[in-house]
Every structure is written in C-alpha cells, then in structure tokens.
Design a protein around this motif. Structure first.
Motif, PDB file in Angstrom:
ATOM      1  N   GLN A 118       0.835  -1.211   0.000  1.00 13.92           N
ATOM      2  CA  GLN A 118       0.000   0.000   0.000  1.00 13.92           C
ATOM      3  C   GLN A 118       0.870   1.261   0.000  1.00 13.92           C
ATOM      4  O   GLN A 118       0.558   2.248  -0.671  1.00 13.92           O
ATOM      5  N   GLN A 159       2.059   1.810  -3.386  1.00 14.41           N
ATOM      6  CA  GLN A 159       1.000   2.420  -4.216  1.00 14.41           C
ATOM      7  C   GLN A 159       0.974   3.944  -4.006  1.00 14.41           C
ATOM      8  O   GLN A 159       0.853   4.710  -4.962  1.00 14.41           O
ATOM      9  N   VAL A 160       1.145   4.373  -2.750  1.00 12.79           N
ATOM     10  CA  VAL A 160       1.131   5.807  -2.444  1.00 12.79           C
ATOM     11  C   VAL A 160       2.304   6.503  -3.131  1.00 12.79           C
ATOM     12  O   VAL A 160       2.141   7.535  -3.812  1.00 12.79           O
ATOM     13  N   ASN A 184       1.970   6.709  -6.843  1.00 14.88           N
ATOM     14  CA  ASN A 184       0.968   7.706  -7.192  1.00 14.88           C
ATOM     15  C   ASN A 184       1.551   9.124  -7.146  1.00 14.88           C
ATOM     16  O   ASN A 184       1.323   9.929  -8.057  1.00 14.88           O
ATOM     17  N   LEU A 185       2.323   9.398  -6.083  1.00 14.59           N
ATOM     18  CA  LEU A 185       2.897  10.747  -5.941  1.00 14.59           C
ATOM     19  C   LEU A 185       3.895  11.019  -7.062  1.00 14.59           C
ATOM     20  O   LEU A 185       3.925  12.115  -7.633  1.00 14.59           O
ATOM     21  N   GLY A 236      -6.618   9.107  -6.972  1.00 18.05           N
ATOM     22  CA  GLY A 236      -5.266   8.768  -6.517  1.00 18.05           C
ATOM     23  C   GLY A 236      -4.941   9.335  -5.145  1.00 18.05           C
ATOM     24  O   GLY A 236      -4.611   8.585  -4.219  1.00 18.05           O
ATOM     25  N   LEU A 237      -5.075  10.643  -4.993  1.00 16.41           N
ATOM     26  CA  LEU A 237      -4.672  11.266  -3.722  1.00 16.41           C
ATOM     27  C   LEU A 237      -5.611  10.910  -2.582  1.00 16.41           C
ATOM     28  O   LEU A 237      -5.181  10.803  -1.432  1.00 16.41           O
ATOM     29  N   CYS A 265      -4.404   7.645  -1.437  1.00 12.36           N
ATOM     30  CA  CYS A 265      -3.149   7.857  -0.687  1.00 12.36           C
ATOM     31  C   CYS A 265      -3.456   8.344   0.731  1.00 12.36           C
ATOM     32  O   CYS A 265      -2.890   7.866   1.718  1.00 12.36           O
ATOM     33  N   HIS A 266      -4.361   9.311   0.799  1.00  6.35           N
ATOM     34  CA  HIS A 266      -4.706   9.904   2.093  1.00  6.35           C
ATOM     35  C   HIS A 266      -5.237   8.832   3.041  1.00  6.35           C
ATOM     36  O   HIS A 266      -4.850   8.745   4.205  1.00  6.35           O
ATOM     37  N   ILE A 293      -2.425   6.391   4.149  1.00  6.14           N
ATOM     38  CA  ILE A 293      -1.493   6.991   5.124  1.00  6.14           C
ATOM     39  C   ILE A 293      -2.187   7.193   6.472  1.00  6.14           C
ATOM     40  O   ILE A 293      -1.608   6.958   7.531  1.00  6.14           O
ATOM     41  N   ILE A 306      -0.137  12.911   5.468  1.00  3.19           N
ATOM     42  CA  ILE A 306       0.301  13.310   4.120  1.00  3.19           C
ATOM     43  C   ILE A 306      -0.053  14.780   3.956  1.00  3.19           C
ATOM     44  O   ILE A 306      -1.146  15.201   4.306  1.00  3.19           O
ATOM     45  N   LEU A 350       5.281  12.773   3.157  1.00  3.64           N
ATOM     46  CA  LEU A 350       4.650  11.670   3.904  1.00  3.64           C
ATOM     47  C   LEU A 350       5.361  11.530   5.221  1.00  3.64           C
ATOM     48  O   LEU A 350       6.587  11.481   5.258  1.00  3.64           O
TER      49      LEU A 350
END
Ligand code: ADP
Length: 456
Positions: free
Chosen positions: A340, A343-344, A347-348, A411-412, A415-416, A419, A426, A439
């Motif tokens: 995971q 993945q973050v 994505n960034l 995406g974000l 991510c959020h 995290i 984030i 991060l």
C-alpha cells in the motif's frame, strides 16, 4: 447630588454615594454582552470623577499557559473621557473605547507583562492566594509600581468557577490607600465585575462552541454526501464492468481481423483503447470503494524507494525529467503494508511526472523525523511542475477531484486513506517551482498493534 458632581467627602454621604454607585452599575454591567466594552465600562466607573474617582485602574489578564499576566486596559481619572449619565439607561460609545486605548497611560499599561511567580509582584500574589493584596504588604519593586509612579494600589483577583482569570489594579493619590471604606467598596465592585465578566466569557465560549458545531455538522454532511456518491459510483462501476469487458473483447477480436491501415481497423483500435481507459477508470473506482485488507509487516523504506525509482526511471528519462535523490541510508524498519505504501509513492511520483509534461526535475528525499512527538520517517516528493493553485489545495485529497482531462481524481484520496490508516500524515506545500508532497510515517504503529492482518 446629581450624577455630574464629584463624590461627597463626609463619611455618611460617601457611603450613600458608593452604595448608589454599586446599585446603579450592577444592572449596567450585567446587561453588557461584549467583554471588551465591559472592561472599558468597569474601569471607567472606577476612575470617572462622578464614580469611584480613583486615580488609575488597570486590568491584567492571566495567561495560565505562559504563567504570566498582560495589561489589557489602563485608565486614568484625567483622561477617562466619560461620566456616569444621569439617565438610568447607559450607553458606552464605541468610539470612546478607541480613544481610551490611545491614551498615553493605556499604551504603557498594555505593554505591561508580569510574571505569575509567587513573590515576584503583588498581582501574582493576588492570583496565587486568591485575595486582595495592597501596597501595605511589602514586596520588591515591580513594573507595576513603576507604572503607577510609586502610588499606593490594591490588586483584586477576578475569579470564575475554576481559577483567577484577571486582576483588577486600582491606585489612588490619597494615602494610605485603600482605607477601610474604599477597600469594602472595591471588594463589592470586584464581585459585580467578576460576575459580569464571567457571564461574557461564558457567552463567548458558547458562541465558539456553536460555530465549531456548525462546522462539524457541515463536514459530516459533506462526508455523508461523498459516501453516497462513492456507493453510487461503485454500484454503477460494477454494473458497467461486465458489458464493457465484453465490448472490449469483441473490439479487440475485430481489430485483429481487420487490416490495421483500413478505416474500420483504425476505428476498432480507437474502441479498444478507449475501452481500456474506461476499464482502468472503473477498476480505480472499485478499488477506492472496497475495503482494503492490509498485511502488516516490517519493511524498509529505503529499499522500497530504490525499487520504485528504478522502475520509474525509464518513464522519467522519456519525459525529459531528471532525478535528484537525497536519501538517508540505514533508516530503521517501518511497520505497515509495504504494497500500500508502494501504491502511495508511485501515485505521488506519477502525479509529479504528469505535472512536468514539458520536462523538469524530480527530487525525492527521505529522512528521520518526528510526528506528534514520536520518531517517524519522512519522504518528500518535489517536482518543478508549477505547483497547485492555492484555491485548489484544500480539494486535492477529495475523491473525484481532478483537473486532468483523463484523471479519476481518486489517486490522492486513496493515498490519504492509506497513510491515515498507517497513523501517518500526508501533506502538500507549494515550493518555488512546483509541488512538494510530504509523507510522515510513524516508526511504531498505534499502541494496540493490529496484528499481522488488519482490515483497514
Ligand atoms: P488524478 O491524478 O486522477 O487527477 P489525484 O487524486 O491523484 O487524481 O490528483 C488530484 C489533483 O491534484 C490532480 O488532478 C491535480 O490537479 C492535483 N495534483 C496532484 N499532484 C500534483 C502535482 N504534483 N502537481 C500539481 N498538481 C497536482
């Protein structure tokens, strides 16, 4: 006696005057809702010649966190600019508050900062022992004595239901000050003032809580709306995926049977590509809406970053993007789901590359840091793609928010969520040439470790 006259001198009339003053002022103080106006009114009553007629009155506010007191307002009999009106209904003109603030004595009083340490000054002793303290008690000279030119004065603590929140300082040119009658009047006046100020402070607290509650309610409504939209999007995506896969399959079959140069072959190619794009979008929506099962394990951020950067390097070179790394070595292991986190990070980095369509520079940093006072690791992904317009900054982590023609806006927000589930943070800041995503991941997960398998 009319209200314009000075207080009488003989003791019987003086008693009558002070009782009348208390009797008249109490309803006016209680009727005042603004704390600032109330402070002006209280101090004006004390110094105005047809009121208390004292030389000076100062209000110090206690700051319990800083263990100090700060001058809020200071008035002088000669520059008060207000007399008690004869009428029962009192108005305190708002412009007078400004004029009182601008007087020389008030400016000096507002610069006053006193320590709350016992033994430092009389106001501190009044707060600490919750009693009136006058210059009859000897103490080392403080800034308060200097401000009052060595006159006698008395410090009266104002208390609410839990602590002393302010100190009223009153001085006079008559000595010794205060005499017994003055002390009794000031003690009674203090009770009125502290009651009225406590009421104003409570009103302020109620208003602040009401505003917090409104903001919370709005956030809740927004979250509910987003959850409903998410559910709708997920069920729609689910319904669309199977027919879409069938159409895509047939289009690919057609494409293989047709001449690539023919117009029909070109159309079949366009259908296949567009269907692939739609499938990706639907998968993203389904990924976003389903519950994520995380595998909690020990992993190394340095090797994860090295893998990802190696994987993305050809894309960077192809887009004319140079890579700078400032990676700390031998970072301690982290606990969490490395897939995971991967993945973050991907994505960034991909967002950063998309922001630099005309080429640029990507900087990736990692270092030890602290989060909420605990040790953590920080990864920064900084690009030179021009940054994020400030009016959009608060939206970019919202699901479905995108400024890209082909973006999903998921995406974000994913991510959020990842995290947050790793108890990290984030955040994004705009730098000189572009955006910088940071991060923060705690070295240790929450105290109640979720075990090797954890449903996020
Ligand atoms: P998507 O990439 O599908 O648009 P994201 O949730 O990943 O969805 O991003 C949301 C939006 O945030 C993007 O559309 C873009 O406007 C903005 N954004 C994200 N990363 C960057 C970046 N590095 N520079 C500029 N804008 C960015």
């Amino acid at each position: 006696m009319t209200s314009e006259e000075h207080p009488p001198q003989d003791s019987l009339h003086l008693l009558d005057h002070t009782l009348g003053l208390l009797h008249k002022s109490a309803p006016a103080l209680m009727a005042t809702e603004e704390l600032d106006t109330l402070v002006h009114l209280c101090l004006s009553l004390l110094v105005t010649p047809n009121g208390g007629n004292f030389q000076n009155a100062i209000l110090l506010m206690v700051n319990p966190r800083a263990h100090s007191m700060q001058g809020i307002l200071g008035l002088n009999r000669n520059s008060v600019g207000w007399t008690i009106p004869a009428a029962d209904h009192w108005e305190f003109p708002p412009e007078l508050e400004q004029e009182q603030h601008e007087t020389d004595f008030c400016q000096k009083a507002q610069h006053l900062r006193l320590s709350c340490a016992p033994g430092d000054n009389r106001a501190a002793l009044a707060v600490l022992e919750q009693r009136a303290v006058s210059t009859a008690e000897s103490m080392p000279e403080s800034d308060l004595d200097r401000l009052l030119d060595g006159r006698d004065y008395i410090c009266l603590p104002l208390q609410d239901w839990e602590r002393a929140f302010a100190v009223l300082v009153v001085s006079n040119d008559s000595t010794p000050f205060p005499n017994e009658a003055q002390r009794r009047f000031l003690q009674l006046f203090r009770h009125h003032a502290q009651l009225a100020m406590t009421k104003c402070r409570l009103l302020q607290k109620v208003e602040a809580s009401r505003q917090d509650l409104n903001a919370f309610e709005e956030r809740l409504i927004q979250q509910e709306k987003l959850a409903t939209i998410g559910e709708m999007a997920a069920s729609l995506a689910h319904e669309l995926r199977n027919p879409l896969m069938a159409v895509g399959g047939f289009a690919a079959l057609l494409q293989r049977q047709l001449e690539p140069e023919s117009q029909a072959g070109e159309y079949a190619g366009i259908i296949t590509r567009e269907i692939q794009r739609l499938e990706k979008l639907l998968n993203n929506i389904l990924d976003f809406s389903k519950e994520q099962i995380a595998c909690v394990e020990d992993y190394r951020l340095d090797s994860l970053l090295a893998d990802i950067l190696e994987l993305e390097l050809p894309t960077m070179l192809g887009r004319g993007v140079t890579l700078d790394t400032e990676l700390a070595h031998k970072l301690p292991p982290l606990k969490g789901d490395s897939q995971q986190i991967r993945q973050v990070l991907l994505n960034l980095i991909r967002n950063a590359l998309q922001a630099m369509s005309g080429g640029g520079n990507l900087t990736v940093r990692s270092h030890l840091s602290r989060l909420r006072g605990e040790p953590s690791l920080c990864v920064e992904v900084e690009d030179t793609g021009g940054g994020i317009p400030t009016n959009l900054l608060r939206n970019i982590f919202n699901p479905f928010f995108t400024t890209k023609e082909e973006g999903t806006g998921l995406g974000l927000s994913v991510c959020h969520r990842i995290i947050e589930h790793h108890h990290g943070v984030i955040e994004v800041v705009n730098k000189e040439h572009g955006a910088c995503f940071k991060l923060h991941l705690p070295l240790h997960l929450a105290k109640a470790d979720p075990g090797p398998w954890h449903r996020f």
